[in-house]
Design a protein around this motif. Structure first.
Motif, PDB file in Angstrom:
ATOM      1  N   ASN A   1       0.799  -1.223   0.000  1.00 34.30           N
ATOM      2  CA  ASN A   1       0.000   0.000   0.000  1.00 34.30           C
ATOM      3  C   ASN A   1       0.835   1.279   0.000  1.00 34.30           C
ATOM      4  O   ASN A   1       0.285   2.373  -0.067  1.00 34.30           O
ATOM      5  CB  ASN A   1      -0.929   0.021   1.228  1.00 34.30           C
ATOM      6  N   ALA A   2       2.167   1.136   0.090  1.00 35.44           N
ATOM      7  CA  ALA A   2       3.007   2.335   0.202  1.00 35.44           C
ATOM      8  C   ALA A   2       2.949   3.188  -1.057  1.00 35.44           C
ATOM      9  O   ALA A   2       2.908   4.426  -0.978  1.00 35.44           O
ATOM     10  CB  ALA A   2       4.450   1.931   0.506  1.00 35.44           C
ATOM     11  N   ASP A   3       2.916   2.559  -2.235  1.00 36.89           N
ATOM     12  CA  ASP A   3       2.855   3.330  -3.478  1.00 36.89           C
ATOM     13  C   ASP A   3       1.608   4.196  -3.526  1.00 36.89           C
ATOM     14  O   ASP A   3       1.657   5.363  -3.905  1.00 36.89           O
ATOM     15  CB  ASP A   3       2.886   2.390  -4.687  1.00 36.89           C
ATOM     16  N   ARG A   4       0.476   3.615  -3.138  1.00 40.29           N
ATOM     17  CA  ARG A   4      -0.776   4.375  -3.156  1.00 40.29           C
ATOM     18  C   ARG A   4      -0.764   5.476  -2.097  1.00 40.29           C
ATOM     19  O   ARG A   4      -1.249   6.586  -2.354  1.00 40.29           O
ATOM     20  CB  ARG A   4      -1.951   3.416  -2.918  1.00 40.29           C
ATOM     21  N   ALA A   5      -0.214   5.185  -0.921  1.00 42.72           N
ATOM     22  CA  ALA A   5      -0.195   6.183   0.148  1.00 42.72           C
ATOM     23  C   ALA A   5       0.628   7.402  -0.219  1.00 42.72           C
ATOM     24  O   ALA A   5       0.378   8.509   0.278  1.00 42.72           O
ATOM     25  CB  ALA A   5       0.346   5.561   1.437  1.00 42.72           C
ATOM     26  N   MET A   6       1.616   7.224  -1.102  1.00 41.09           N
ATOM     27  CA  MET A   6       2.495   8.330  -1.469  1.00 41.09           C
ATOM     28  C   MET A   6       2.224   8.856  -2.882  1.00 41.09           C
ATOM     29  O   MET A   6       3.072   9.505  -3.484  1.00 41.09           O
ATOM     30  CB  MET A   6       3.956   7.899  -1.336  1.00 41.09           C
ATOM     31  N   SER A   7       1.021   8.596  -3.395  1.00 47.93           N
ATOM     32  CA  SER A   7       0.697   9.037  -4.750  1.00 47.93           C
ATOM     33  C   SER A   7       0.103  10.439  -4.790  1.00 47.93           C
ATOM     34  O   SER A   7       0.082  11.076  -5.840  1.00 47.93           O
ATOM     35  CB  SER A   7      -0.277   8.049  -5.402  1.00 47.93           C
ATOM     36  N   ILE A   8      -0.399  10.941  -3.651  1.00 48.40           N
ATOM     37  CA  ILE A   8      -1.027  12.265  -3.595  1.00 48.40           C
ATOM     38  C   ILE A   8       0.058  13.329  -3.468  1.00 48.40           C
ATOM     39  O   ILE A   8       0.984  13.192  -2.678  1.00 48.40           O
ATOM     40  CB  ILE A   8      -1.979  12.367  -2.392  1.00 48.40           C
ATOM     41  N   SER A   9      -0.069  14.413  -4.246  1.00 49.11           N
ATOM     42  CA  SER A   9       0.961  15.449  -4.187  1.00 49.11           C
ATOM     43  C   SER A   9       0.393  16.812  -4.511  1.00 49.11           C
ATOM     44  O   SER A   9      -0.471  16.956  -5.378  1.00 49.11           O
ATOM     45  CB  SER A   9       2.094  15.130  -5.168  1.00 49.11           C
ATOM     46  N   ASN A  10       0.858  17.808  -3.784  1.00 45.91           N
ATOM     47  CA  ASN A  10       0.566  19.209  -4.102  1.00 45.91           C
ATOM     48  C   ASN A  10       1.750  19.887  -4.768  1.00 45.91           C
ATOM     49  O   ASN A  10       1.787  21.103  -4.892  1.00 45.91           O
ATOM     50  CB  ASN A  10       0.190  19.965  -2.815  1.00 45.91           C
ATOM     51  N   GLU A  11       2.748  19.066  -5.148  1.00 45.51           N
ATOM     52  CA  GLU A  11       3.930  19.564  -5.862  1.00 45.51           C
ATOM     53  C   GLU A  11       4.672  20.648  -5.080  1.00 45.51           C
ATOM     54  O   GLU A  11       4.984  21.716  -5.602  1.00 45.51           O
ATOM     55  CB  GLU A  11       3.531  20.101  -7.244  1.00 45.51           C
ATOM     56  N   ILE A  12       4.956  20.391  -3.805  1.00 51.58           N
ATOM     57  CA  ILE A  12       5.728  21.360  -3.034  1.00 51.58           C
ATOM     58  C   ILE A  12       7.203  21.261  -3.414  1.00 51.58           C
ATOM     59  O   ILE A  12       7.649  20.262  -3.950  1.00 51.58           O
ATOM     60  CB  ILE A  12       5.563  21.147  -1.513  1.00 51.58           C
ATOM     61  N   ARG A  13       7.939  22.315  -3.131  1.00 51.02           N
ATOM     62  CA  ARG A  13       9.378  22.335  -3.389  1.00 51.02           C
ATOM     63  C   ARG A  13      10.118  22.468  -2.062  1.00 51.02           C
ATOM     64  O   ARG A  13       9.539  22.845  -1.043  1.00 51.02           O
ATOM     65  CB  ARG A  13       9.733  23.476  -4.339  1.00 51.02           C
ATOM     66  N   LEU A  14      11.413  22.174  -2.098  1.00 51.32           N
ATOM     67  CA  LEU A  14      12.197  22.138  -0.861  1.00 51.32           C
ATOM     68  C   LEU A  14      12.086  23.405  -0.017  1.00 51.32           C
ATOM     69  O   LEU A  14      11.918  23.317   1.203  1.00 51.32           O
ATOM     70  CB  LEU A  14      13.667  21.836  -1.189  1.00 51.32           C
ATOM     71  N   PRO A  15      12.195  24.624  -0.589  1.00 52.45           N
ATOM     72  CA  PRO A  15      12.097  25.829   0.259  1.00 52.45           C
ATOM     73  C   PRO A  15      10.767  25.926   1.004  1.00 52.45           C
ATOM     74  O   PRO A  15      10.699  26.520   2.089  1.00 52.45           O
ATOM     75  CB  PRO A  15      12.267  26.977  -0.733  1.00 52.45           C
ATOM     76  N   MET A  16       9.701  25.355   0.435  1.00 51.91           N
ATOM     77  CA  MET A  16       8.392  25.415   1.085  1.00 51.91           C
ATOM     78  C   MET A  16       8.343  24.587   2.360  1.00 51.91           C
ATOM     79  O   MET A  16       7.524  24.852   3.244  1.00 51.91           O
ATOM     80  CB  MET A  16       7.314  24.947   0.117  1.00 51.91           C
ATOM     81  N   VAL A  17       9.206  23.581   2.464  1.00 51.45           N
ATOM     82  CA  VAL A  17       9.231  22.759   3.675  1.00 51.45           C
ATOM     83  C   VAL A  17       9.631  23.617   4.863  1.00 51.45           C
ATOM     84  O   VAL A  17       9.060  23.513   5.957  1.00 51.45           O
ATOM     85  CB  VAL A  17      10.195  21.564   3.504  1.00 51.45           C
ATOM     86  N   TRP A  18      10.606  24.491   4.672  1.00 51.79           N
ATOM     87  CA  TRP A  18      11.044  25.369   5.759  1.00 51.79           C
ATOM     88  C   TRP A  18       9.940  26.329   6.180  1.00 51.79           C
ATOM     89  O   TRP A  18       9.722  26.556   7.372  1.00 51.79           O
ATOM     90  CB  TRP A  18      12.289  26.153   5.339  1.00 51.79           C
ATOM     91  N   THR A  19       9.228  26.883   5.214  1.00 52.24           N
ATOM     92  CA  THR A  19       8.181  27.861   5.562  1.00 52.24           C
ATOM     93  C   THR A  19       7.014  27.193   6.278  1.00 52.24           C
ATOM     94  O   THR A  19       6.372  27.827   7.126  1.00 52.24           O
ATOM     95  CB  THR A  19       7.672  28.585   4.303  1.00 52.24           C
ATOM     96  N   ARG A  20       6.749  25.932   5.978  1.00 49.25           N
ATOM     97  CA  ARG A  20       5.609  25.242   6.586  1.00 49.25           C
ATOM     98  C   ARG A  20       5.976  24.470   7.846  1.00 49.25           C
ATOM     99  O   ARG A  20       5.102  24.195   8.674  1.00 49.25           O
ATOM    100  CB  ARG A  20       4.976  24.290   5.574  1.00 49.25           C
ATOM    101  N   ALA A  21       7.237  24.091   8.013  1.00 50.11           N
ATOM    102  CA  ALA A  21       7.609  23.256   9.162  1.00 50.11           C
ATOM    103  C   ALA A  21       9.025  23.565   9.635  1.00 50.11           C
ATOM    104  O   ALA A  21       9.896  22.689   9.589  1.00 50.11           O
ATOM    105  CB  ALA A  21       7.464  21.785   8.801  1.00 50.11           C
ATOM    106  N   PRO A  22       9.290  24.785  10.105  1.00 56.06           N
ATOM    107  CA  PRO A  22      10.664  25.101  10.530  1.00 56.06           C
ATOM    108  C   PRO A  22      11.108  24.362  11.782  1.00 56.06           C
ATOM    109  O   PRO A  22      12.278  23.987  11.904  1.00 56.06           O
ATOM    110  CB  PRO A  22      10.613  26.614  10.770  1.00 56.06           C
ATOM    111  N   LEU A  23      10.182  24.133  12.720  1.00 57.22           N
ATOM    112  CA  LEU A  23      10.582  23.514  13.985  1.00 57.22           C
ATOM    113  C   LEU A  23      11.120  22.092  13.807  1.00 57.22           C
ATOM    114  O   LEU A  23      12.180  21.761  14.356  1.00 57.22           O
ATOM    115  CB  LEU A  23       9.419  23.523  14.977  1.00 57.22           C
ATOM    116  N   PRO A  24      10.447  21.214  13.043  1.00 51.34           N
ATOM    117  CA  PRO A  24      11.031  19.877  12.845  1.00 51.34           C
ATOM    118  C   PRO A  24      12.402  19.915  12.188  1.00 51.34           C
ATOM    119  O   PRO A  24      13.272  19.091  12.513  1.00 51.34           O
ATOM    120  CB  PRO A  24      10.006  19.174  11.944  1.00 51.34           C
ATOM    121  N   LEU A  25      12.625  20.865  11.277  1.00 50.19           N
ATOM    122  CA  LEU A  25      13.919  20.940  10.601  1.00 50.19           C
ATOM    123  C   LEU A  25      15.018  21.409  11.553  1.00 50.19           C
ATOM    124  O   LEU A  25      16.129  20.877  11.535  1.00 50.19           O
ATOM    125  CB  LEU A  25      13.827  21.868   9.393  1.00 50.19           C
TER     126      LEU A  25
END
Length: 388
Positions: free
Chosen positions: A188-212
């Motif tokens: 089921n892993a392929d299906r679980a990871m098939s959804i995407s909003n096409e984010i890019r690496l810099p967006m990870v920092w803006t949305r989740a700075p604390l985990p990084l």
């Protein structure tokens, strides 16, 4: 937040445990091969600087692989990528026996870093994608416990096999190949990871700075602690065996406390729990020089320090899974691993510099300062009302 894939709960747990089992064996192989390669190079007469540089080359892999991971995920899916990356690492490890040329070893070590980043990123992302948010803490806690156990077992396997000849390289490759087998059950892993909003690496920092920031601090402390704690321990009168025991106790603490911390993550505010792990680690690390009179008290401090440090990793991964879904988790986990590697490079470098300037006792305060960065980011964003 991540959503269910629609599969029945037993099937999801089969998929989760399959990926966890594979990555546990990969973790065992990593902790087996890292000291193996260092011992072989040392036996050939290379300097500590050359050995360290050869080890650091592997960390560059994720930065070279990052731009291609979303395409690999779309083209092949996470399971085939995990399996292919692991097999390439096994083959590359065996190829080190073909030549003693240090240039060859640098090239292959870089290839290992590139290939290894694929199962690391996609295993963590797949576990987070498959997990339901209500039980995400428990799932990530189990994942962290198993990986820590595998990582702790690697040096024990090396002690049994030794570092002479081709045999240890064959054993390391065999462990990696065994890690490929269970991953194939995660249908089921392929299906679980098939959804995407096409984010890019810099967006990870803006949305989740604390985990990084948290995983960067974790990488800083983990690599510096295991690399430089022996130097600190010997300087305060410990024996080599005593240092080994204390490192083993830290690892045991990480194994023991990940599931309880994961359970708490499903019942308490997660950002606050990450802050608690960070601050507790600061206090416990600074207590170590004081806890010298009673062995049991010192061991208890070490167990708790190992547990709260491991909790930093667990909680950072849980928070990442809250904010991203599907294929976006692959991009988010790429940033996650990149920040870990930044910390892993900075930790021993800055801690070693501090120890050179101010003596071995500078190690623990330096680690405490790095962990404090997580608390500063959390508190600063909380005051502004921003999501961590």
């Amino acid at each position: 937040m991540a959503t269910r894939t629609g599969a029945a709960a037993p099937t999801l747990w089969r998929d989760l445990l399959a990926i966890m089992a594979g990555n546990t064996l990969v973790g065992m192989a990593i902790s087996f091969t890292a000291p193996l390669l260092a011992l072989v190079l040392e036996a050939r007469g290379y300097s500590a600087f050359t050995i360290g540089l050869n080890s650091a080359v592997a960390s560059v892999g994720i930065f070279l692989t990052a731009p291609f991971l979303p395409w690999l995920l779309r083209r092949f899916g996470p399971i085939r990528c995990i399996q292919a990356g692991t097999v390439v690492v096994a083959a590359a490890l065996l190829s080190l026996t073909l030549s003693e040329s240090i240039v060859w070893w640098f090239v292959i070590r870089l290839l290992i870093g590139i290939a290894l980043s694929v199962p690391f990123v996609f295993c963590e992302a797949a576990v987070n994608a498959l997990a339901d948010d209500a039980s995400r803490g428990k799932v990530i806690g189990i994942y962290g416990t198993l990986f820590s156990a595998g990582f702790a077992a690697g040096p024990l396997v090396l002690a049994a096999v030794g570092s002479q000849g081709v045999l240890p390289f064959a054993v390391g490759a065999a462990i990696l190949v065994l890690g490929v087998l269970p991953v194939g059950l995660a249908v089921n892993a392929d299906r679980a990871m098939s959804i995407s909003n096409e984010i890019r690496l810099p967006m990870v920092w803006t949305r989740a700075p604390l985990p990084l920031v948290a995983i960067c601090a974790y990488g800083f402390v983990e690599v510096a602690l295991f690399g430089l704690y022996p130097v600190y321990g010997l300087s305060v009168g410990m024996t080599g065996a005593g240092v080994g025991v204390e490192i083993a106790i830290l690892l045991a603490g990480s194994c023991l406390l990940q599931m309880p911390i994961g359970w708490l993550a499903d019942h308490l505010p997660r950002a606050s729990l990450l802050l608690a792990c960070s601050l507790s680690s600061v206090v416990l690390i600074l207590l170590l020089p004081l806890a010298t009179q009673d062995t049991l008290v010192r061991w208890a401090v070490l167990v708790l320090a190992g547990g709260t440090l491991g909790g930093l990793y667990t909680m950072a991964l849980v928070l990442l899974g809250e904010r991203f879904t599907g294929a976006d988790l692959a991009v988010a986990n790429t940033a996650f691993v990149m920040f870990f590697q930044i910390g892993a490079v900075a930790g021993p470098s800055l801690s070693g510099l501090g120890m050179s300037l101010f003596g071995p006792f500078a190690l623990l305060p330096t680690l405490a300062l790095a962990l404090g960065a997580t608390a500063i980011v959390h508190l600063a964003r909380s005051r502004r009302g921003a999501s961590p």
